[in-house]
Motif scaffolding. Structure first.
Motif, short mmCIF file in Angstrom:
data_model
loop_
_atom_site.label_atom_id
_atom_site.label_comp_id
_atom_site.label_asym_id
_atom_site.label_seq_id
_atom_site.Cartn_x
_atom_site.Cartn_y
_atom_site.Cartn_z
N ARG A 1 12.30 29.07 48.57
CA ARG A 1 11.37 29.49 47.50
C ARG A 1 10.86 30.91 47.70
O ARG A 1 10.26 31.48 46.78
N PHE A 2 11.10 31.50 48.88
CA PHE A 2 10.61 32.85 49.15
C PHE A 2 11.21 33.83 48.13
O PHE A 2 12.39 33.82 47.86
N GLY A 3 10.37 34.64 47.57
CA GLY A 3 10.81 35.63 46.60
C GLY A 3 10.87 35.10 45.17
O GLY A 3 11.18 35.84 44.25
N THR A 4 10.57 33.83 44.99
CA THR A 4 10.52 33.26 43.64
C THR A 4 9.06 33.11 43.24
O THR A 4 8.15 33.25 44.06
N GLU A 5 8.82 32.79 41.99
CA GLU A 5 7.44 32.61 41.53
C GLU A 5 6.82 31.33 42.09
O GLU A 5 5.61 31.17 42.08
N GLY B 1 4.33 30.28 47.56
CA GLY B 1 2.89 30.46 47.69
C GLY B 1 2.09 29.61 46.73
O GLY B 1 0.88 29.77 46.63
N VAL B 2 2.77 28.68 46.05
CA VAL B 2 2.09 27.78 45.11
C VAL B 2 2.29 26.36 45.60
O VAL B 2 3.41 25.94 45.90
N CYS B 3 1.20 25.60 45.67
CA CYS B 3 1.27 24.21 46.11
C CYS B 3 2.10 23.40 45.11
O CYS B 3 1.88 23.49 43.90
N LEU B 4 3.03 22.63 45.63
CA LEU B 4 3.90 21.83 44.76
C LEU B 4 3.13 20.68 44.10
O LEU B 4 3.51 20.23 43.02
N CYS C 1 -0.59 20.48 43.55
CA CYS C 1 -1.71 20.85 42.67
C CYS C 1 -1.47 22.14 41.88
O CYS C 1 -2.28 22.52 41.04
N LYS C 2 -0.37 22.84 42.19
CA LYS C 2 0.01 24.09 41.50
C LYS C 2 -0.99 25.23 41.71
O LYS C 2 -0.98 26.19 40.97
N GLN C 3 -1.82 25.13 42.74
CA GLN C 3 -2.77 26.19 43.07
C GLN C 3 -2.14 27.13 44.10
O GLN C 3 -1.25 26.73 44.86
N ALA C 4 -2.63 28.37 44.12
CA ALA C 4 -2.13 29.34 45.11
C ALA C 4 -2.51 28.91 46.51
O ALA C 4 -3.63 28.44 46.74
N ILE C 5 -1.58 29.05 47.43
CA ILE C 5 -1.83 28.72 48.83
C ILE C 5 -2.31 29.99 49.53
O ILE C 5 -1.67 31.04 49.42
N PRO C 6 -3.43 29.93 50.27
CA PRO C 6 -3.93 31.11 50.99
C PRO C 6 -2.88 31.64 51.98
O PRO C 6 -2.15 30.87 52.60
N VAL C 7 -2.81 32.95 52.10
CA VAL C 7 -1.81 33.59 52.96
C VAL C 7 -1.90 33.09 54.40
O VAL C 7 -0.87 32.83 55.04
N GLY C 8 -3.11 32.92 54.92
CA GLY C 8 -3.27 32.42 56.29
C GLY C 8 -2.61 31.08 56.49
O GLY C 8 -1.99 30.83 57.52
#
Length: 71
Positions: free
Chosen positions: A46-50, A53-56, A58-65
């Motif tokens: 999934r790296f480099g796709t939209e 970094g999105v939770c599968l 809840c569809k929310q952004a996952i924090p970088v940490g």
């Protein structure tokens, strides 16, 4: 000349039980490592796709940490 240890001697049974237990622990560790590797490969795909970094769920952004610790 020493007498060989036969299967009915307790030290032999304990050694076999230890070997069986060690094998079970090693197999469980291998399964966990294979699961982690599979998860990492899916994240890498999934790296480099939209979707990266999105939770599968809840569809929310996952924090970088969190992504750095557990991709």
């Amino acid at each position: 000349m020493t007498k060989p240890i036969t299967p009915d001697v307790s030290i032999g049974r304990v050694s076999r039980m230890d070997a069986i237990n060690n094998k079970s622990v090693n197999e469980a560790s291998l399964r966990q490592a294979e699961i982690k590797l599979g998860n990492f490969k899916r994240a890498l795909d999934r790296f480099g796709t939209e979707d990266f970094g999105v939770c599968l769920k809840c569809k929310q952004a996952i924090p970088v940490g969190r992504i750095l610790i557990r991709p």
